[in-house]
Design a protein around this motif. Structure first.
Motif, PDB file in Angstrom:
ATOM      1  N   HIS A  27      13.720  55.833  11.155  1.00  0.00           N
ATOM      2  CA  HIS A  27      14.162  54.458  11.387  1.00  0.00           C
ATOM      3  C   HIS A  27      13.739  53.544  10.227  1.00  0.00           C
ATOM      4  O   HIS A  27      14.539  52.761   9.707  1.00  0.00           O
ATOM      5  N   HIS A  77      14.869  44.338  11.419  1.00  0.00           N
ATOM      6  CA  HIS A  77      13.869  45.396  11.535  1.00  0.00           C
ATOM      7  C   HIS A  77      12.475  44.919  11.157  1.00  0.00           C
ATOM      8  O   HIS A  77      11.484  45.383  11.726  1.00  0.00           O
ATOM      9  N   ASP A 163      15.117  46.367  19.164  1.00  0.00           N
ATOM     10  CA  ASP A 163      16.242  47.142  18.638  1.00  0.00           C
ATOM     11  C   ASP A 163      16.722  48.094  19.728  1.00  0.00           C
ATOM     12  O   ASP A 163      15.950  48.927  20.210  1.00  0.00           O
ATOM     13  N   HIS A 167      19.595  54.802  17.328  1.00  0.00           N
ATOM     14  CA  HIS A 167      18.685  55.375  16.327  1.00  0.00           C
ATOM     15  C   HIS A 167      17.229  54.974  16.611  1.00  0.00           C
ATOM     16  O   HIS A 167      16.314  55.571  16.068  1.00  0.00           O
TER      17      HIS A 167
HETATM   18 FE   LIG Z   1      17.297  49.922  14.000  1.00  0.00          FE
END
Ligand SMILES: [Fe+2]
Length: 205
Positions: A27, A77, A163, A167
């Motif tokens: 990630h 992120h 998130d 993924h």
């Molecule tokens: Fe992500």
């Protein structure tokens, strides 16, 4: 050059057993890195190289999909990593705790509403806690959009990011997004979220 790729604030395995090391490695070092590299490529040679991300997002409707998707992926992120810690979990204290109770009734009620927003985010996206005119709001965005963007339905200063792209959880949880979210609450770093809250209020957000 004002845009830099930050270090992960802990080791890849620091959030185990809630978020596994392989997920964190891929990630951060692949997905996040690629958003950053593509964002830098998209703004290369333009004045955006020296423009704050918040300013770019405030006018994101004027920019290319590459800048929107990769600039969002870069920023989102960083907040997501910073809002997690191996010493996380529990509930906030102080001003943020008071604001959550005043806004949502109780921490449990807030947790349920935020969880619902995250589960119900259709496809890939993020759930957010934002400050808007001094008020707390829960938001959800698609893809790599965020509440700082002029295209967002709910706008404001994000202080907590989750998130919910596959993924972020597929290796450990496969399609079980609710299980990932339940685990994620154990690593939420309320000290950082409280600092983000105080900073947002201090900026008059
Ligand atoms: Fe992500």
């Amino acid at each position: 050059m004002s845009h830099t790729f930050p270090d992960l604030p802990y080791a890849y395995d620091a959030l185990e057993p809630y978020i596994d090391a392989k997920t964190m490695e891929v990630h951060y070092s692949k997905h996040h890195r690629t958003y950053f590299d593509k964002f830098i490529a998209a703004i290369k040679g333009s004045e955006l190289e020296n423009t704050q991300l918040t300013e770019i997002f405030a006018n994101i409707s004027q920019h290319s999909p590459a800048i929107r998707n990769n600039g969002g992926g870069y920023y989102n992120h960083v907040l997501y990593w910073n809002c997690m810690s191996p010493n996380g979990g529990g509930a906030p204290s102080g001003d943020l705790n008071e604001a959550i109770i005043n806004t949502f009734g109780s921490f449990d009620e807030f947790q349920q509403l935020f969880t619902d927003a995250a589960i119900n985010t259709f496809g890939s996206g993020f759930a957010w806690l934002v400050v808007n005119n001094g008020e707390l709001k829960i938001a959800s965005t698609s893809n790599q959009d965020n509440p700082l963007m002029d295209v967002a339905g709910v706008q404001g200063e994000p202080i907590l990011a989750l998130d919910v792209w596959e993924h972020a959880y597929y290796i450990s949880y496969q399609n079980r997004r609710p299980d990932y979210i339940e685990a994620w609450w154990n690593v939420v770093d309320w000290n950082t979220v409280s600092e983000n809250y105080a900073a947002a209020l201090a900026q008059g957000r």
